[in-house]
Design an enzyme around this catalytic site. Structure first.
Site, PDB file in Angstrom:
ATOM      1  N   VAL A 154      41.102  47.089  49.931  1.00  0.00           N
ATOM      2  CA  VAL A 154      40.894  46.722  48.526  1.00  0.00           C
ATOM      3  C   VAL A 154      40.916  47.913  47.574  1.00  0.00           C
ATOM      4  CG1 VAL A 154      39.630  44.603  49.011  1.00  0.00           C
ATOM      5  CG2 VAL A 154      38.377  46.769  48.877  1.00  0.00           C
ATOM      6  N   TYR A 155      41.056  49.120  48.077  1.00  0.00           N
ATOM      7  CA  TYR A 155      41.105  50.274  47.177  1.00  0.00           C
ATOM      8  C   TYR A 155      42.409  50.245  46.378  1.00  0.00           C
ATOM      9  CZ  TYR A 155      37.163  52.375  49.757  1.00  0.00           C
ATOM     10  OH  TYR A 155      35.944  52.636  50.340  1.00  0.00           O
ATOM     11  N   VAL A 156      42.267  50.070  45.070  1.00  0.00           N
ATOM     12  CA  VAL A 156      43.404  50.005  44.146  1.00  0.00           C
ATOM     13  C   VAL A 156      44.414  48.955  44.630  1.00  0.00           C
ATOM     14  CG1 VAL A 156      44.859  51.423  42.637  1.00  0.00           C
ATOM     15  CG2 VAL A 156      43.057  52.513  43.971  1.00  0.00           C
TER      16      VAL A 156
END
Length: 331
Positions: A52-54
């Site tokens: 889910v990072y960026v």
């Protein structure tokens, strides 16, 4: 760089882990790749990201950076949070984990993930379902080790017991928030990790930037991470009398040693019993270099104890009660 075994495993990881949450967001792709290469060139081998990072961009950048150096890297990523619009695109069900690992492998451009971590507990999915699918992923070769993040002590212990009873792979690590200004893990989680030999990779190791020394008491920031952060990293959670006392001690030691406040905070973590590899985050190459400077010196015992004392939790029940009646052996 010194290496340490990660929990109850033979996996050696560098004493600092490079976090990549900013990659593709506040850190552009070129600088992100440069940061990873500098980290590897200095003996670091531990990289942490998440699906889910960026919106997956971080994983894509990490994949590009390690394409020709995959064997040097212990690659960690995470699964649990929402990646789509429907209910099944989140959680720790067999479906979401199977979908998640394949999507991460594609973005990372690799055949396997060294450490696959569940990002937080899922109250809807039975623990046996989660651990069974993680065991299957290790058997398949897509994943080599498993870890967790943001668990309560009972959640971690329940998981470890279930794995041991069923002869499944067990979590070898946990990734919690932990720093001089976030010591809650000392109550139960850290003692459990020491007892069960679970590696610890703290996130927000410098208090989401609070311990960098760039903030002032009474002046709410109008820019930077604490300005826009919510939840655990919010200004509301950092702006307390105790935290300002901690920061004052950090700044005092930094000035005496000719070091940066962030280096003082990281140095304290590196020598904390039970801590394996604090996660180093940076928005810029200058921040990265500053934080890497932590490895060039060490706190004295007196300095370390001074920081430990000012940041210690208030003695609470049942610990207070247990300590009162602790048995001793006269030998």
């Amino acid at each position: 760089m010194e290496h340490r075994l990660l929990g109850k495993s033979g996996l050696a990881v560098s004493k600092l882990c490079l976090g990549t949450m900013t990659f593709g967001n506040t850190t552009n792709e070129k600088d992100s790749i440069d940061m990873i290469h500098r980290f590897l060139d200095r003996g670091g081998n531990f990289l942490d990201t998440a699906d889910v990072y960026v919106q997956g961009k971080s994983e894509e950048i990490v994949g590009k950076a390690i394409k020709d150096r995959r064997s040097e890297v212990v690659l960690a990523t995470k699964v649990r949070f929402q990646t789509g619009k429907d209910f099944n695109s989140a959680g720790l069900s067999r479906k979401h984990i199977m979908d998640g690992v394949d999507a991460s492998l594609k973005r990372l451009n690799t055949d396997y993930i060294d450490l696959y971590q569940v990002h937080v507990w899922d109250e809807f999915t039975p623990v046996e379902e989660t651990l069974r699918v993680l065991d299957d992923l290790v058997s398949s070769g897509k994943v080599r080790y498993i870890g967790c993040s943001n668990f309560l002590a009972w959640q971690l212990m329940k998981s470890l017991c279930y794995s041991d009873f069923n002869k499944f792979v067990r979590y070898i690590s946990i990734q919690p928030q932990y720093s001089l200004v976030s010591m809650e893990m000392d109550r139960e989680v850290l003692p459990l990790c020491i007892e069960e030999n679970v590696g610890v990779m703290p996130w927000a190791a410098i208090g989401s930037g609070f311990l960098s020394g760039k903030y002032s008491k009474g002046l709410q920031p109008t820019e930077g991470r604490l300005h826009k952060a919510m939840g655990e990293s919010s200004w509301e959670n950092r702006n307390t009398e105790k935290n300002w006392k901690i920061l004052h001690t950090v700044m005092e030691i930094a000035e005496q040693r000719g070091a940066k406040p962030s280096q003082v905070a990281l140095n304290w973590l590196l020598d904390k019993k039970g801590i394996t590899s604090p996660i180093l985050g940076a928005n810029t190459l200058d921040q990265f270099e500053e934080n890497m400077g932590t490895l060039e010196w060490k706190l004295t015992e007196d300095e370390w104890n001074k920081l430990d004392e000012v940041s210690a939790l208030v003695d609470e029940y049942p610990n207070r009660f247990i300590d009162k009646f602790r048995r001793t052996l006269n030998v």
